[in-house]
Design an enzyme around this catalytic site. Structure first.
Site, PDB file in Angstrom:
ATOM      1  CD  GLU A 149       8.834  43.716  40.633  1.00  0.00           C
ATOM      2  OE1 GLU A 149       8.176  43.018  39.896  1.00  0.00           O
ATOM      3  OE2 GLU A 149      10.190  43.433  40.751  1.00  0.00           O
ATOM      4  CG  ASN A 192      10.266  46.458  46.331  1.00  0.00           C
ATOM      5  OD1 ASN A 192      11.274  48.199  47.014  1.00  0.00           O
ATOM      6  ND2 ASN A 192      10.971  45.417  46.575  1.00  0.00           N
ATOM      7  CG  HIS A 227      17.577  45.532  40.589  1.00  0.00           C
ATOM      8  ND1 HIS A 227      18.617  45.388  41.424  1.00  0.00           N
ATOM      9  CD2 HIS A 227      16.805  45.442  41.160  1.00  0.00           C
ATOM     10  CE1 HIS A 227      17.821  44.100  42.225  1.00  0.00           C
ATOM     11  NE2 HIS A 227      16.546  43.991  41.584  1.00  0.00           N
ATOM     12  CD  GLU A 256      14.546  44.220  44.886  1.00  0.00           C
ATOM     13  OE1 GLU A 256      14.831  44.528  44.315  1.00  0.00           O
ATOM     14  OE2 GLU A 256      13.143  44.424  45.648  1.00  0.00           O
ATOM     15  CG  ASP A 258      21.730  44.622  41.684  1.00  0.00           C
ATOM     16  OD1 ASP A 258      21.003  45.907  41.102  1.00  0.00           O
ATOM     17  OD2 ASP A 258      21.422  43.723  41.493  1.00  0.00           O
TER      18      ASP A 258
HETATM   19  C1  HAH Z   1      13.484  42.209  41.776  1.00  0.00           C
HETATM   20  N1  HAH Z   1      12.624  42.544  40.391  1.00  0.00           N
HETATM   21  C2  HAH Z   1      12.516  41.733  42.522  1.00  0.00           C
HETATM   22  O1  HAH Z   1      11.970  43.053  43.473  1.00  0.00           O
HETATM   23  C3  HAH Z   1      13.537  40.789  43.872  1.00  0.00           C
HETATM   24  O2  HAH Z   1      12.896  40.209  44.421  1.00  0.00           O
HETATM   25  C4  HAH Z   1      13.888  39.623  42.461  1.00  0.00           C
HETATM   26  O3  HAH Z   1      14.663  38.312  43.604  1.00  0.00           O
HETATM   27  C5  HAH Z   1      14.897  40.246  41.994  1.00  0.00           C
HETATM   28  C6  HAH Z   1      14.466  41.601  40.969  1.00  0.00           C
HETATM   29  C7  HAH Z   1      13.384  42.859  39.613  1.00  0.00           C
HETATM   30  C8  HAH Z   1      13.134  42.889  38.088  1.00  0.00           C
HETATM   31  C9  HAH Z   1      13.226  41.448  37.442  1.00  0.00           C
HETATM   32  O4  HAH Z   1      12.894  40.364  38.130  1.00  0.00           O
HETATM   33  C10 HAH Z   1      11.996  41.359  36.326  1.00  0.00           C
HETATM   34  C11 HAH Z   1      12.814  42.320  35.216  1.00  0.00           C
HETATM   35  C12 HAH Z   1      12.504  43.709  35.981  1.00  0.00           C
HETATM   36  C13 HAH Z   1      13.235  43.348  36.664  1.00  0.00           C
END
Ligand code: HAH
Length: 346
Positions: A149, A192, A227, A256, A258
């Site tokens: 990120e 990622n 996500h 990731e 979902d």
């Molecule tokens: C992900 N971020 C991370 O890569 C992962 O390590 C974590 O457990 C969950 C999601 C996505 C994300 C976030 O955490 C907050 C805002 C937007 C997207």
């Protein structure tokens, strides 16, 4: 796949458990199917995970704050438990994550007296962390999300205004990949990120990775967090993103995945069980997404869910949005949902 219970089974009164196909076996010709886990989840959900998944990621236990909470104090117990489970069950293991703006201890960015660390100190700490962690799991972890990120969501800048950028400069990204490659030349190294199908973000990810490649950085793949939810993105937008990233000649991991049963601006909190419509929508969306992934199996080389079954998901605890979201193929009781049957029935 038909759900026939054999005549012999019925007359002998055997349980019909055997009729549920294994998720990862259904994709044996395509890609491994992963789940994000913790040792607690392996305790409560281990038998489901061992049967249906053949790849694991530590949801939290390989993040910097978990592995090195204080300078030079490494805590590997939980990560090691996940490594052991993966080995015992002949599963792959993805490493997540080495360099990130979140879940990274403050000491990393501070000097002796709490002042901001200088570039040299920060990069030396990054190298020590990567050497130690990647070195420890060499041969066990087959790929790493090296940088997570690093891109800014808003229009103006390419890179996120993180302490990594602020203190080490934009070169920190390339350095992270170089250190990881030196620590395990056989590990596949990934960048990622999320919102990876949104055109502006997609083009930023493309540009960042292309620049890294042009500079000869050891990077082997792009992780699409995925996500998403049961309404978006569209299959076409996912396809466009896959094509765009694949044009760089890299492999892609869905890291990731979902699909919560709420759209992004659905503020409802009172839905206590999914409606028929939500269940059907989820089944349709999962079916189409996996059909798409399968048609790109030459470039998509791992598909990992950010959990294993609906009884636990990070989404249910998302700050300000706490509610059940039912994002996976297995329900609270670890039974297959309609979306499971849609995905394996091909
Ligand atoms: C992900 N971020 C991370 O890569 C992962 O390590 C974590 O457990 C969950 C999601 C996505 C994300 C976030 O955490 C907050 C805002 C937007 C997207």
């Amino acid at each position: 796949m038909k759900r026939n219970i054999g005549y012999e089974q019925v007359v002998s009164g055997q349980s019909n458990r055997g009729e549920i196909p294994s998720l990862h076996e259904a994709f044996a010709k395509d890609f491994p199917i992963g789940a994000a886990v913790s040792p607690a989840i392996l305790d409560s959900t281990g038998s489901l995970i061992a049967r249906h998944y053949n790849s694991l990621t530590a949801e939290n236990d390989m993040k910097p704050i978990e592995l090195q909470p204080e300078e030079n104090v490494f805590t590997f117990e939980k990560a090691d438990q996940i490594v052991r489970f993966a080995k015992e069950h002949n599963m792959r293991l993805r490493g997540h994550t080495l360099v990130w703006h979140n879940q990274t201890p403050d000491w990393m960015f501070e000097g002796q007296n709490g002042e901001p660390a200088d570039r040299e100190l920060l990069l030396a700490r990054m190298k020590l962390h990567i050497d130690t962690v990647v070195g420890r799991y060499r041969g066990d972890v087959y790929c790493w999300d090296v940088v997570n990120e690093a891109i800014q969501d808003k229009e103006e800048n390419l890179l996120r205004q993180s302490r990594w950028l602020e203190l080490a400069g934009e070169e920190y990204i390339q350095k992270a990949f170089e250190y990881a490659h030196a620590a395990d030349p056989n590990a596949l190294l990934f960048y990622n990120d999320y919102h990876e199908t949104v055109p502006t973000k997609r083009e930023k990810i493309y540009k960042l990775v292309k620049d890294l490649l042009d500079r000869g950085t050891p990077i082997h793949g792009i992780g699409l967090q995925a996500h998403w939810n049961i309404y978006e993105p569209s299959i076409e937008d996912i396809r466009i993103a896959i094509e765009r990233y694949a044009s760089l000649g890299l492999q892609l991991h869905i890291t990731e995945l979902d699909l919560p049963m709420f759209g992004n601006d659905d503020k409802r909190r009172e839905v206590m069980t999914p409606t028929e419509e939500m269940i059907e929508k989820q089944a349709k969306q999962y079916e189409q997404i996996f059909e798409l992934f399968r048609s790109y199996k030459d470039v998509i080389t791992n598909v990992t869910f950010w959990g294993a079954a609906d009884d636990y998901t990070w989404l249910d605890y998302f700050p300000g949005k706490e509610r059940k979201t039912w994002p996976f193929l297995f329900n609270d009781q670890h039974e297959p949902k309609p979306c499971f049957w849609g995905v394996v029935a091909k």
